[in-house]
Design a protein around this motif. Structure first.
Motif, short mmCIF file in Angstrom:
data_model
loop_
_atom_site.label_atom_id
_atom_site.label_comp_id
_atom_site.label_asym_id
_atom_site.label_seq_id
_atom_site.Cartn_x
_atom_site.Cartn_y
_atom_site.Cartn_z
N SER A 53 0.83 -1.21 0.00
CA SER A 53 0.00 0.00 0.00
C SER A 53 0.86 1.25 0.00
N GLU A 88 -10.06 3.88 2.51
CA GLU A 88 -9.51 4.70 3.60
C GLU A 88 -9.73 6.18 3.33
N GLU A 91 -5.44 8.17 1.63
CA GLU A 91 -4.13 7.65 1.24
C GLU A 91 -3.79 7.96 -0.22
#
Length: 136
Positions: A53, A88, A91
């Motif tokens: 990620s 999220e 990000e």
């Protein structure tokens, strides 16, 4: 696109080599014209197979020019990692979309279309249309 900003492209693969090679291929086939911001996010931080990620978020930030970011992923967990980052919400740059497209053909179509100055919707559509490319 009137402001001259280009859609950024991120290629997420389980392999750093595959992501980098597909990025090189797509940019090469787009010709020598407009330089589309393309970033490869392959493998793990340690160089192994997998997805990261952190690498994906850094790649998206590096290609964001304000016109949106199209993310193409190769296999299951790469897709799930991108989906988790999108969920999220903070990000990835605003206007980042996961594109449902074949990895190689979709990447080429996305980069070629982005090079024309097309908007994110057109880049996504071109990449998704690559599913219909017949080989026989």
């Amino acid at each position: 696109m009137s402001d001259g900003q280009l859609v950024g492209i991120v290629l997420v693969s389980h392999s750093a080599e595959v992501a980098a090679s597909v990025a090189e291929l797509a940019k090469g086939l787009a010709g020598g014209g407009t330089e589309v911001p393309v970033a490869a996010a392959g493998g793990t931080e340690g160089g192994g197979l997998g997805t990261s990620s952190e690498l994906i978020a850094a790649a998206a930030a590096s290609v964001d020019r304000g016109a949106g970011v199209a993310v193409l992923a190769d296999l299951g967990s790469a897709v799930l990692t991108v989906k988790a980052l999108l969920a999220e919400g903070d990000e990835l740059p605003d206007g980042t979309h996961l594109v449902d497209a074949p990895f190689v053909e979709g990447a080429v179509a996305a980069v070629v279309t982005a090079a024309t100055g097309a908007d994110l919707a057109a880049v996504e559509a071109a990449a998704a249309e690559a599913y219909s490319y017949r080989k026989v």
